[in-house]
Design an enzyme around this catalytic site. Structure first.
Site, PDB file in Angstrom:
ATOM      1  N   ARG A  56       0.841  -1.192   0.000  1.00  0.00           N
ATOM      2  CA  ARG A  56       0.000   0.000   0.000  1.00  0.00           C
ATOM      3  C   ARG A  56       0.871   1.234   0.000  1.00  0.00           C
ATOM      4  O   ARG A  56       1.969   1.216   0.533  1.00  0.00           O
ATOM      5  CB  ARG A  56      -0.932   0.038   1.213  1.00  0.00           C
ATOM      6  CG  ARG A  56      -0.193   0.161   2.546  1.00  0.00           C
ATOM      7  CD  ARG A  56      -1.091   0.169   3.771  1.00  0.00           C
ATOM      8  NE  ARG A  56      -2.005   1.266   3.815  1.00  0.00           N
ATOM      9  CZ  ARG A  56      -1.717   2.496   4.267  1.00  0.00           C
ATOM     10  NH1 ARG A  56      -0.509   2.781   4.686  1.00  0.00           N
ATOM     11  NH2 ARG A  56      -2.642   3.433   4.290  1.00  0.00           N
ATOM     12  N   GLY A  76       8.089   1.214   1.883  1.00  0.00           N
ATOM     13  CA  GLY A  76       8.808   1.583   0.671  1.00  0.00           C
ATOM     14  C   GLY A  76       8.021   1.508  -0.617  1.00  0.00           C
ATOM     15  O   GLY A  76       8.602   1.466  -1.701  1.00  0.00           O
ATOM     16  N   CYS A  77       6.700   1.528  -0.551  1.00  0.00           N
ATOM     17  CA  CYS A  77       5.884   1.389  -1.762  1.00  0.00           C
ATOM     18  C   CYS A  77       6.043   2.579  -2.701  1.00  0.00           C
ATOM     19  O   CYS A  77       6.188   2.400  -3.917  1.00  0.00           O
ATOM     20  CB  CYS A  77       4.424   1.176  -1.398  1.00  0.00           C
ATOM     21  SG  CYS A  77       4.172  -0.308  -0.388  1.00  0.00           S
ATOM     22  N   THR A  78       6.016   3.788  -2.169  1.00  0.00           N
ATOM     23  CA  THR A  78       6.179   4.958  -3.023  1.00  0.00           C
ATOM     24  C   THR A  78       7.587   5.008  -3.617  1.00  0.00           C
ATOM     25  O   THR A  78       7.726   5.246  -4.827  1.00  0.00           O
ATOM     26  CB  THR A  78       5.812   6.250  -2.268  1.00  0.00           C
ATOM     27  OG1 THR A  78       4.454   6.132  -1.803  1.00  0.00           O
ATOM     28  CG2 THR A  78       5.945   7.472  -3.161  1.00  0.00           C
TER      29      THR A  78
END
Length: 185
Positions: A56, A76-78
């Site tokens: 997410r 760390g998704c972005t």
């Protein structure tokens, strides 16, 4: 802390073997909602596609709780998504026709992050977990939600030819994909 960076002391995920079945796997026909407004069936993609799955993305102003940071591989998704944005030219040069990010978040949530961080590719919503379950992707529970563990797939004409799992650090994933493509050429 900003969503585009992350602490250097995050726990690294271990390879639990949850993706070994995916090498050579034919992607089943599942239609996912896209940030473009269309529906996308990943099994029907022609040529080389990179599909990265992530748990997410955080929303603007959202405080990232410490409990999220202690889940190996969750944070760390972005940065992962921005890595694919930044490597888009190299990926295209190396033969990638399509890039998609997939999460269980809904399309309006994904559209916000796509616009905010200027992603040149679409995000796909697997809110009903149809794709996740069809591929038997690894998941984890957080705050009552089932989320996909971070991974990336290379597929050629709908068949998986390479799996990156676990992915760590997330911001290096796109560079790993580019390096793999360079070795293939």
């Amino acid at each position: 802390m900003a969503h585009t960076s992350f602490p250097s002391d995050l726990p690294a995920p271990l390879d639990d073997g949850a993706c070994t079945h995916l090498d050579g796997f034919k992607i089943p026909s599942v239609s996912l909602s896209s940030t473009s407004g269309d529906r996308v069936d990943l099994s029907k993609l022609a040529g080389l596609a990179i599909i990265f799955c992530y748990p997410r993305t955080g929303a603007p102003g959202e405080q990232i709780p410490d409990e999220w940071n202690v889940i190996p591989g969750a944070r760390g998704c972005t940065p992962q998504a921005c890595g694919f944005r930044d490597e888009m030219g190299e990926l295209r040069k190396r033969g990638v026709n399509t890039i998609f990010g997939v999460s269980t978040q809904d399309v309006p949530y994904q559209q916000e992050v796509k616009t905010r961080v200027h992603l040149p590719y679409e995000l796909l919503s697997d809110a009903d977990l149809e794709f996740t379950e069809a591929l038997k992707l690894p998941t984890f529970e957080w705050q009552g939600k089932r989320l996909i563990k971070r991974l990336a797939l290379a597929a050629k004409d709908g068949q998986i030819i390479k799996v990156w799992y676990p992915v760590f650090p997330p911001d290096a994933n796109a560079k790993e994909v580019v390096a793999w493509l360079a070795q293939r050429n």
